[in-house]
Every structure is written in C-alpha cells, then in structure tokens.
Design a protein around this motif. Structure first.
Motif, PDB file in Angstrom:
ATOM      1  N   LYS A 210      53.937  51.303-102.192  1.00  0.00           N
ATOM      2  CA  LYS A 210      52.964  52.312-101.304  1.00  0.00           C
ATOM      3  C   LYS A 210      52.267  53.069-102.453  1.00  0.00           C
ATOM      4  CE  LYS A 210      55.887  53.140 -97.233  1.00  0.00           C
ATOM      5  NZ  LYS A 210      56.613  53.972 -96.381  1.00  0.00           N
ATOM      6  N   ALA A 211      52.597  53.578-103.510  1.00  0.00           N
ATOM      7  CA  ALA A 211      51.738  54.249-104.438  1.00  0.00           C
ATOM      8  C   ALA A 211      50.634  53.389-104.783  1.00  0.00           C
ATOM      9  CB  ALA A 211      52.509  54.550-105.618  1.00  0.00           C
ATOM     10  N   LEU A 212      50.675  52.022-105.036  1.00  0.00           N
ATOM     11  CA  LEU A 212      49.502  51.356-105.336  1.00  0.00           C
ATOM     12  C   LEU A 212      48.777  50.838-104.068  1.00  0.00           C
ATOM     13  CD1 LEU A 212      48.325  48.992-107.360  1.00  0.00           C
ATOM     14  CD2 LEU A 212      49.789  47.378-106.380  1.00  0.00           C
ATOM     15  N   GLU A 213      49.323  50.980-103.134  1.00  0.00           N
ATOM     16  CA  GLU A 213      48.205  50.672-101.677  1.00  0.00           C
ATOM     17  C   GLU A 213      47.713  51.987-101.649  1.00  0.00           C
ATOM     18  OE1 GLU A 213      48.178  48.329 -98.936  1.00  0.00           O
ATOM     19  OE2 GLU A 213      48.897  47.314-100.915  1.00  0.00           O
ATOM     20  N   LYS A 214      48.186  53.014-101.980  1.00  0.00           N
ATOM     21  CA  LYS A 214      47.286  54.604-101.783  1.00  0.00           C
ATOM     22  C   LYS A 214      46.070  54.545-102.776  1.00  0.00           C
ATOM     23  CE  LYS A 214      47.964  59.325-102.076  1.00  0.00           C
ATOM     24  NZ  LYS A 214      48.743  60.477-102.759  1.00  0.00           N
ATOM     25  N   TYR A 215      46.495  54.104-104.085  1.00  0.00           N
ATOM     26  CA  TYR A 215      45.566  53.816-104.962  1.00  0.00           C
ATOM     27  C   TYR A 215      44.309  53.020-104.814  1.00  0.00           C
ATOM     28  CZ  TYR A 215      43.316  52.199-109.385  1.00  0.00           C
ATOM     29  OH  TYR A 215      42.390  51.836-110.280  1.00  0.00           O
ATOM     30  N   LYS A 216      44.656  52.058-104.066  1.00  0.00           N
ATOM     31  CA  LYS A 216      43.594  51.125-103.545  1.00  0.00           C
ATOM     32  C   LYS A 216      42.763  51.849-102.566  1.00  0.00           C
ATOM     33  CE  LYS A 216      46.059  46.622-104.414  1.00  0.00           C
ATOM     34  NZ  LYS A 216      46.632  45.694-103.932  1.00  0.00           N
ATOM     35  N   TYR A 217      43.256  52.372-101.472  1.00  0.00           N
ATOM     36  CA  TYR A 217      42.397  52.910-100.550  1.00  0.00           C
ATOM     37  C   TYR A 217      41.553  54.278-101.048  1.00  0.00           C
ATOM     38  CZ  TYR A 217      44.803  50.789 -96.570  1.00  0.00           C
ATOM     39  OH  TYR A 217      45.265  49.804 -95.814  1.00  0.00           O
ATOM     40  N   GLU A 218      42.394  54.889-102.164  1.00  0.00           N
ATOM     41  CA  GLU A 218      41.357  55.998-102.734  1.00  0.00           C
ATOM     42  C   GLU A 218      40.475  55.624-103.786  1.00  0.00           C
ATOM     43  OE1 GLU A 218      45.098  59.413-103.694  1.00  0.00           O
ATOM     44  OE2 GLU A 218      44.831  57.862-105.290  1.00  0.00           O
ATOM     45  N   GLN A 219      40.579  54.585-104.229  1.00  0.00           N
ATOM     46  CA  GLN A 219      39.382  53.783-105.042  1.00  0.00           C
ATOM     47  C   GLN A 219      38.254  53.381-104.179  1.00  0.00           C
ATOM     48  OE1 GLN A 219      39.946  54.775-108.198  1.00  0.00           O
ATOM     49  NE2 GLN A 219      39.229  52.696-108.931  1.00  0.00           N
ATOM     50  N   SER A 220      38.884  52.736-102.859  1.00  0.00           N
ATOM     51  CA  SER A 220      37.817  52.269-102.037  1.00  0.00           C
ATOM     52  C   SER A 220      37.076  53.711-101.418  1.00  0.00           C
ATOM     53  CB  SER A 220      38.382  51.603-100.992  1.00  0.00           C
ATOM     54  OG  SER A 220      37.500  51.076 -99.782  1.00  0.00           O
TER      55      SER A 220
END
Length: 260
Positions: A210-220
């Motif tokens: 979930k932390a990785l998913e959050k990072y992807k959304y934050e980058q986007s």
C-alpha cells in the motif's frame, strides 16, 4: 367476501375503511419496483455514446484554435487531479491514540557519546520511495535488539522531508532522535529502559504494498499539478498575445488615416 381484505386508515381524526382483494397490495408493490428499475442500455448504444465522446475530444484536440486545445487539456488534467486526491484519501490511516510513555532526557555528554558511536557503526535502516511504513519501524526494532543506536538513511529524500521522517519515526518507534545530518541521515537511540514491543510493526502504518501504491499516486499527482501550472501559464500567455494582437489591429487604421 371471504377472500376480501379490510384496511383501516386514520387520517386527521377520520376513520376510513377500504375493501379489496388480498393480492392488490402485493401487485401494486411489485409494479412500483418494476418502475424503479433502471432501463438497460444495449451494447451498441454504449459504443455509440463512447464513440461520440471520443470524436468530441478529438475535435477539441485537433482544433485550429489553441485556446480550445489548452482548455481541453486543462480540464482533463484537473479531472485527473481530483481523482488522484480522492484515491490518496483511501490511504489515510487514522492515527492510534498516543501511548503514555516517559521520554528520557539525555545529557549533552550522553548525546555526544551516542552520536559518535552511532556514526561509527554500520547498521542502518533504509527509507526509500515508499516513505515511512510498518516495515521501517519493524527493522528499527530488530536493529535495537543488538545495538543501542541505528541510522535511518532516506533516499530519495526531498529538501526538508528528513525532518518529517524523523518526527514520524520517533512517534512510531518511541526512539530518541540524536542527530539529523545534512545528507539525509537520522540517528536514533533506543533509550535506556528500552523494551521490545510485542507488535513491532505499528497498526497505524501502511503495508509495503500500500505504501508503494500511495507513492505512485503521489508522484502522479505531483506531475499532474506541474502540468496544470504549465497549461495555465500557456493559456495566460495566449490571452495576452490575443490582447496585444487586437490592440495592434485597432491602432493600425488610425495610423493609416493620420499618414494620409
């Protein structure tokens, strides 16, 4: 009359009787349910609708007017930004109530000693693109089994983010921040009365996935926000250009009249 049903209704202190068949009410209910059902759309209608929206978008993208193109891109980017913000809300974890613990006060000599010993030791915990999640705190506690201090290395780390990480990790691990270096290294001390908790990974943290998913959304979201700013600047420049062009067009007839 044996099959008939009698209903008693009271409205505004008036009693009314109604006689009807027992199946009437059931029929009316089913009829009401049928009316509430959504009308199914055929596959062809859906495809035609999608084709219409695609053609509409294509017209805007290939429009000879730059303002139409910019506004279409801006509208699309803002929709994406709103969607990303909504998605990031799903990753918000409610903070657990703060546990009562006695924070230890270190003297300057002790702080200096732990700083020197911590710098010499090679044990460290990496904080990567996922940021602070349960696994980071777990690794800190595992290091504290054998070592009094542990280094937390943040890579990649934005300017000022290391202080946010230090505060968050101190809250989650109950450790003491000894030093924060300029090269994104945080030095933690476990404490004199350290007792390893039963649950080393706090419940109010995200999992690795979930932390990785959050990072992807934050980058986007970050890239989308930058793109929106760029488009807004382009639109503003184009409008200024139009205003200058109109002004120049209005001034040209006057100049020609004066010259004649």
């Amino acid at each position: 009359m044996s099959n008939a049903s009698v209903e008693l209704k009271t409205e505004n202190d008036v009693v009314r009787f109604s006689i009807g068949k027992p199946g009437d009410n059931a029929f009316s209910r089913t009829e009401g349910k049928k009316k509430n059902k959504r009308v199914k759309i055929s596959k062809r209608v859906k495809l035609n609708e999608l084709r219409f929206y695609r053609l509409k978008a294509k017209k805007k993208m290939t429009s000879p007017n730059p303002e139409v193109r910019i506004r279409y891109k801006l509208e699309k980017a803002k929709r994406k930004e709103a969607w990303l913000i909504e998605m990031l809300r799903k990753f918000e974890v409610p903070k657990a109530p703060a546990e009562t613990y006695d924070p230890e006060i270190l003297t300057e000599e002790e702080r200096h000693y732990f700083k020197r010993t911590g710098e010499k030791k090679k044990n460290y915990v990496p904080v990567g693109r996922r940021g602070v999640f349960g696994g980071v705190v777990l690794n800190m506690h595992l290091h504290w089994k054998k070592h009094e201090t542990v280094k937390v290395i943040c890579k990649p780390c934005k300017p000022g983010q290391v202080h946010v990480y230090a505060e968050e990790l101190a809250r989650l691990s109950k450790g003491i921040v000894i030093d924060i270096k300029a090269n994104n290294v945080i030095l933690f001390y476990r404490g004199k009365n350290y007792v390893q908790p039963k649950v080393m990974s706090p419940p109010d943290t995200l999992s690795k996935y979930k932390a990785l998913e959050k990072y992807k959304y934050e980058q986007s979201l970050e890239h989308t926000s930058q793109f929106i700013e760029k488009l807004e600047e382009e639109l503003e420049e184009y409008q200024k250009h139009l205003a200058r062009y109109k002004k120049a067009k209005e001034d040209t007839p006057k100049d020609s009249v004066i010259n004649t």
